[in-house]
Design a protein around this motif. Structure first.
Motif: not given
Ligand SMILES: Nc1ncnc2c1ncn2[C@@H]1O[C@H](COP(=O)(O)OP(=O)(O)OP(=O)(O)O)[C@@H](O)[C@H]1O
Ligand SMILES: [Mg+2]
Lengths: 343, 277
Positions: A85-91, A111-115, A11-16
């Motif tokens: 990209l809106v990337l939401i990572e959760s641990k 908008l591409v939102e990723a969980h 994801l991070l590589e695909s969206y500037r």
């Protein structure tokens, strides 16, 4: 590479242009001109959710988890070549995030939102999109999680006159998941289409509720659900199209398609049309069952082994996703995420 | 060299016996044509050879180079070199034409081997051009929304890519306009070789103007009732089937007669009524 790392890096590589949240913290934001992100206080988030026009809330923000709230404002016409990209990572054990997408008049965004929910955590993610008159929003969401997680995701959208929302949600989670899409068409000729593509396997219990409510005449709402359930998984699609009185010439359509693999998986669709006006176009169709015997035979007659033929037919369900996201690498990611569930 | 041997084949669908003793041998290098009125079991024969799950073989045998075809699954038959261009191929939404053929070609390789993507694209594009198909074809979903003629051409495209040893073409000419028939005919003829055996199922002699055949068979009542050379086909083309029926004393050439049909319909209706409850 473990699946989460792979998903994150792809994801991070695909969206500037991107906004990256980790465990509730804003880690990074690199945005094009015309897009801004600002923290907002919880009181405002609460008001936005409370003011959303609908009969009853099914899922809301988990206030106990001390959610972080942000507003993302879009004030320009950004074409599909400038996706954000809106990337939401959760641990974290309990993580809650609230996002307000504010698309101003005559503006547009892809908008591409990723969980990405990992480790024992529980991610509660609520978004509310406001589409001002004559705006458009192309909204793709991709959800993944590992087995031990719980994902509760609510996407609310309020679509004003002549605005257009295209929402595509992909669900590749491996744990209990509830997704609720609630769209209010509040202005004349407001248009929303929402497509959910979901794969559930093992012991997953998943619920997808999609509600499109017409508060304006000549408004259009399209709901599509595609699902595959295997193993002991249960999947439920609940789609409601509701047209209020006097909202003439509106269109409410819904389709549910699904493949059930094996004798222990379950997939139920409960489509509902609530129509309070006679001058409308409304309908729903459903096709849920085992893999089509003739399709399987056709593919096998060309030499594909049963498993490969099945996988290809199931992969066919990814088509709407691949249409919604152009990035080649993301297509590969989808195939990868699917492969994890079908092998 | 491949030999497909069908011996005294009997098969049924549900309670209906459709094939009632078919015997036929097709060798590579040969081209056979099967004709016959509607509903006489031609497509069923093709489906049974390919292993369609809806039919059950009750008697007889099918072998390919001595190997028991009936013991093979459909995909194994394909990989052994059998190919069926179907009268009504299935539509598979979401699966692109090129993805499908690529997967089919990969399935034929040994473990560890991999199809060269470059070679594949070149061969595919060439076949598409030779069949005068539209360039967006690779990205279109398999048969979905294809016109009748496009579906037929797509079957031949697959045949070109998969290079079978024995190919059955079920009404490949139906739904084709004159130009398309010519294109398809030329493409099939170009594939003819000592390594390919062809079985053409058709209603019209016209197809044989483009793909010449050595032997012509007539099917009635689920059997081959007459075989001959292309003169037989010419005669059928002008005179129809009545003379053959007369010659053989056949009253009703179909497999499932009207009387049977009523019984089937009756059963279906009962089943539906049961399911509704
Ligand atoms: N799966 C099935 N279940 C029930 N009946 C079947 C099935 N398949 C074929 N039949 C019946 O068997 C008979 C022969 O069918 P088939 O399709 O083989 O005919 P055909 O010779 O190919 O005819 P056409 O020239 O019209 O294509 C028909 O009466 C058909 O309805
Ligand atoms: Mg037929």
């Amino acid at each position: 590479m473990n699946p989460t790392t792979l998903t994150r890096s792809t994801l991070l590589e695909s969206y500037r242009h991107r906004i990256y949240f980790k465990d509730g913290q804003l880690i990074e934001s690199a945005l094009p001109e015309g897009v801004k992100i600002n923290p907002i206080d919880l009181g405002l988030a609460r008001t936005l959710v409370a003011d959303f026009p609908r009969e009853k809330a099914l899922l809301t923000l988990n206030y106990e988890a001390k959610p972080k709230a942000y507003s993302i404002e879009i004030t320009k016409l950004l074409d599909a070549k400038t996706p954000v990209l809106v990337l939401i990572e959760s641990k974290k054990d309990e993580d809650a995030i609230f996002l307000h997408y504010n698309v101003k008049t005559n503006s547009s965004i892809k908008l591409v939102e990723a969980h990405l929910a990992n480790d024992r955590g529980a991610l509660n993610m609520v978004s509310i999109a406001h589409l001002s008159p004559h705006s458009t929003m192309d909204y793709v969401s991709i959800s993944t999680s590992d087995e031990s997680n719980v994902l509760a995701n609510v996407a609310l959208a309020r679509v004003d006159a002549f605005a257009k929302l295209t929402h595509v949600a992909a669900n590749f989670t491996k744990s209990a998941t509830t997704k609720h899409v609630d769209i209010a068409l509040v202005g004349e000729q407001a248009h929303a289409s929402t497509t959910t593509v979901a794969f559930s396997h093992h012991d997953q219990e998943t619920l997808f509720k999609t509600n499109v409510e017409h508060f304006a005449p000549r408004s259009e709402g399209y709901i599509e659900h595609y699902g595959v359930a295997s193993g002991n998984a249960t999947m439920i699609f609940e789609g409601i199209g509701k047209i209020h009185k006097n909202m003439a010439k509106s269109i409410a359509k819904q389709s549910n398609r699904g493949i059930v693999i094996g004798a222990h998986a379950r997939l139920d669709a409960n489509p509902l049309l609530l129509i309070d006006e006679h001058d409308v176009e409304a309908g729903h169709g459903a096709a849920i069952g085992q893999i089509d015997e003739d399709q399987l035979y056709y593919l096998m007659s060309r030499g594909l082994r049963r498993r490969d033929a099945e996988t290809l037919i199931i992969k066919g369900y990814l088509a709407p996703l691949k249409k919604a996201v152009k990035e080649e690498k993301i297509h590969e990611l989808f195939d990868q995420l699917l492969a994890e569930k079908t092998r | 060299m491949a030999v497909l041997k069908i011996k005294n084949l009997r098969a049924k669908a549900g309670d209906n016996e459709i094939l009632r003793g078919v015997t036929l041998t097709v060798k590579s290098g040969e081209t056979h044509a099967i004709m016959g009125p509607n509903g006489t079991g031609k497509s069923t024969l093709a489906s049974v050879v390919m292993g369609h799950p809806r039919y059950e073989v009750i008697d007889g045998s099918i072998t390919l180079d001595g190997e028991d075809v009936l013991a093979m699954s459909t995909d194994e038959r394909a990989r052994a070199g059998l190919f069926l261009a179907m009268q009504a191929p299935a539509e598979v939404p979401g699966v692109t034409n090129s993805d499908f053929i690529k997967t089919a070609m990969n399935a034929r390789l040994e473990e560890g081997e991999n199809l060269s993507l470059f070679k594949f694209i070149r061969a595919y594009d060439k076949a598409v051009a030779e069949l005068k198909m539209s360039e967006d074809l690779p990205h279109r979903y398999l048969n979905e929304g294809f016109s009748g003629g496009e579906k037929k051409r797509n079957e031949i495209l697959q045949m070109k890519m998969l290079k079978p040893r024995i190919a059955i073409l079920d009404e490949i000419d139906s739904g084709l306009d004159v130009d398309a028939l010519k294109t398809v005919g030329e493409n099939v003829t170009a594939m003819k070789s000592d390594n390919l055996g062809l079985l053409l199922i058709t209603h019209y002699q016209r197809l044989l103007d483009y793909i010449s055949a050595d032997t012509v068979h007539v099917m009635m009542q689920g059997k081959i009732v007459k075989s001959g050379d292309t003169d037989l086909m010419k005669r059928i083309d002008t005179e129809g089937y009545d003379w053959i029926k007369e010659e053989l004393g056949i009253d009703d050439e179909r497999v499932v007669t009207e009387k049977d049909e009523r019984i089937i319909l009756g059963e279906c209706a009962t089943k539906e009524a049961l399911e509704e409850k």
